[in-house]
Design a protein around this motif. Structure first.
Motif, mmCIF file in Angstrom:
data_model
loop_
_atom_site.group_PDB
_atom_site.id
_atom_site.type_symbol
_atom_site.label_atom_id
_atom_site.label_comp_id
_atom_site.label_asym_id
_atom_site.label_seq_id
_atom_site.Cartn_x
_atom_site.Cartn_y
_atom_site.Cartn_z
ATOM 1 N N ASP A 117 95.122 37.203 40.880
ATOM 2 C CA ASP A 117 93.817 36.636 41.232
ATOM 3 C C ASP A 117 92.742 37.500 40.586
ATOM 4 O O ASP A 117 92.038 38.257 41.256
ATOM 5 C CB ASP A 117 93.647 36.584 42.751
ATOM 6 C CG ASP A 117 92.324 35.973 43.175
ATOM 7 O OD1 ASP A 117 91.692 35.262 42.347
ATOM 8 O OD2 ASP A 117 91.898 36.214 44.323
ATOM 9 N N ASP A 151 89.839 36.881 39.236
ATOM 10 C CA ASP A 151 88.432 36.657 39.566
ATOM 11 C C ASP A 151 88.126 36.861 41.040
ATOM 12 O O ASP A 151 86.975 36.743 41.477
ATOM 13 C CB ASP A 151 87.990 35.261 39.115
ATOM 14 C CG ASP A 151 88.841 34.146 39.725
ATOM 15 O OD1 ASP A 151 89.666 34.435 40.616
ATOM 16 O OD2 ASP A 151 88.687 32.988 39.283
ATOM 17 N N THR A 189 92.199 32.337 45.119
ATOM 18 C CA THR A 189 93.127 31.329 44.610
ATOM 19 C C THR A 189 93.955 31.932 43.484
ATOM 20 O O THR A 189 93.421 32.595 42.599
ATOM 21 C CB THR A 189 92.367 30.098 44.083
ATOM 22 O OG1 THR A 189 91.575 29.550 45.148
ATOM 23 C CG2 THR A 189 93.340 29.035 43.584
ATOM 24 N N ASP A 235 95.885 32.602 40.112
ATOM 25 C CA ASP A 235 95.541 32.243 38.732
ATOM 26 C C ASP A 235 96.677 31.470 38.062
ATOM 27 O O ASP A 235 97.855 31.656 38.377
ATOM 28 C CB ASP A 235 95.274 33.499 37.900
ATOM 29 C CG ASP A 235 94.092 34.301 38.412
ATOM 30 O OD1 ASP A 235 93.218 33.706 39.060
ATOM 31 O OD2 ASP A 235 94.052 35.522 38.155
ATOM 32 N N ASP A 236 96.280 30.618 37.127
ATOM 33 C CA ASP A 236 97.216 29.974 36.199
ATOM 34 C C ASP A 236 96.515 29.976 34.847
ATOM 35 O O ASP A 236 95.940 28.982 34.415
ATOM 36 C CB ASP A 236 97.541 28.548 36.656
ATOM 37 C CG ASP A 236 98.465 27.812 35.690
ATOM 38 O OD1 ASP A 236 99.039 28.474 34.793
ATOM 39 O OD2 ASP A 236 98.598 26.578 35.811
ATOM 40 N N VAL A 237 96.531 31.146 34.192
ATOM 41 C CA VAL A 237 95.712 31.366 33.003
ATOM 42 C C VAL A 237 96.045 30.392 31.887
ATOM 43 O O VAL A 237 95.150 29.855 31.218
ATOM 44 C CB VAL A 237 95.866 32.821 32.515
ATOM 45 C CG1 VAL A 237 95.145 33.029 31.185
ATOM 46 C CG2 VAL A 237 95.309 33.782 33.556
ATOM 47 N N ASP A 239 100.491 32.695 38.126
ATOM 48 C CA ASP A 239 100.767 33.985 37.508
ATOM 49 C C ASP A 239 101.085 35.022 38.583
ATOM 50 O O ASP A 239 100.533 34.990 39.678
ATOM 51 C CB ASP A 239 99.567 34.451 36.679
ATOM 52 C CG ASP A 239 99.192 33.449 35.600
ATOM 53 O OD1 ASP A 239 100.106 32.794 35.073
ATOM 54 O OD2 ASP A 239 97.988 33.317 35.298
#
Length: 350
Positions: A198, A200, A204, A206-208, A215
């Protein structure tokens, strides 16, 4: 992440008061001096490093150009001064850490880094060193590292200590890594501390890359180590790009336990890693930052297996523990090789 992990040999320590040899030429060498500001107890040795601007931790892993130290005996006496003598005029970044647990070893690549309980800066400090200048500087160490480096060994040893993979775009290959501190790391018991990424901080996961798979930390990948004569992608300044092959942990057993919450964390002893059959070139472009592109094929050759945790702690195999002549750790000499899928090297599975 740069191509070289910083390895600071103890014999290169530059301590305050080192003399500069006399010269008939106008003096251009400078001196950087200052003090370390500690947020915790003055326990352990402090190590300071000057890096090239694009190689300094925590964002990068480069080889330091200058090294200094403040021993614990001086820190406990209230003397936190350090100095770099004979510094060439240039732009540098200053970074360092307090080895509070005493498990850092500057002669071993994977041990020359902060671990659990050590104190580090929030970021490196940029220095513009002018000829013949004495530049004052201060380095604050306000953040305490929570976890040890993600030390590991590969369960499958491979033939003659080599795990062989292929450049096939369709083969499904996996191997298992087991966390192990080899009696060298202090703090938490050796484990993989798994959590959802996470970056940021929005709560929630991340799914970069947008592939529908969240991720995770720690991250694993194979890093291409080109041999003489081997070439790869270059950046706009003609420097070799990092070539990485992503590895995907098998999250079937624990993803439900994390419940999509980045604040949840699991301590696992082992992980199964699947090789994603594609290679990525990673370059740092001025004004653009990190640029990632997918290559048409996985380069054949030698690789290192890397693990990186969310605090920037890292481990890779093979490393100096496996290469040393006195009491080598056999598992840390494990090598990884990619061959053509049609080569006479088996199926490509370890």
């Amino acid at each position: 992440m740069s191509s070289i992990v910083f390895r600071a040999l103890a014999s290169t320590l530059v301590l305050a008061g080192c003399a500069v040899p006399p010269s008939s030429e106008p003096r251009r060498e400078a001196r950087v001096e200052g003090q370390v500001t500690l947020a915790g107890p003055a326990v352990g040795n402090a190590y300071l490093f000057l890096f090239a601007p694009d190689e300094a931790p925590p964002e990068h892993r480069g080889e330091p150009l200058y090294v200094a130290a403040v021993p614990e005996v001086r820190l406990t006496a209230g003397d936190s001064r350090f100095g770099f003598s004979g510094v060439g005029p240039d732009v540098y970044r200053l970074w360092g850490f307090l080895d509070a647990n005493g498990d850092a070893d500057l002669t071993v690549d994977v041990l020359a880094q902060p671990g659990a309980g050590d104190w580090v800066p929030e970021s490196s400090v940029e220095l513009n060193v002018q000829p013949a200048q004495t530049l004052p500087v201060e380095l604050a160490l306000p953040r305490r590292v929570r976890r040890p480096p993600p030390a590991f060994q590969v369960v499958e040893q491979g033939e003659a200590g080599v795990v062989t993979l292929t450049d096939s775009a369709t083969a499904l290959t996996s191997f298992t890594v087991r966390s192990d501190g080899f009696g060298l790391l202090r703090g938490d018991a050796p484990r993989f501390f798994v959590r959802l990424a996470d970056a940021d901080g929005d709560g929630t996961a991340d799914d970069v890359n947008g592939d529908g798979v969240v991720d995770l930390w720690p991250q694993f990948f194979l890093r291409f180590v080109p041999r003489p004569g081997q070439t790869g992608p270059l950046d706009s300044q003609g420097r070799p790009a990092q070539v990485l092959v992503p590895l995907l942990p098998n999250a079937t057993a624990f993803l439900g336990t994390l419940q999509g919450d980045p604040s949840q964390e699991l301590a696992l002893e082992s992980l199964q890693l699947f090789v994603i059959p594609r290679a990525q070139a990673v370059i740092e472009e001025p004004g653009k930052g990190r640029v990632v592109s997918t290559l048409g094929a996985i380069p054949v050759g030698e690789y290192e297996l890397w693990a990186v945790n969310e605090e920037g702690g890292f481990w890779f195999v093979p490393n100096d523990l496996g290469r040393r002549t006195v009491e080598p750790v056999r598992s840390q000499a494990q090598r990884f090789r990619v061959v053509h899928a049609d080569a006479d090297a088996g199926t490509g599975s370890p």
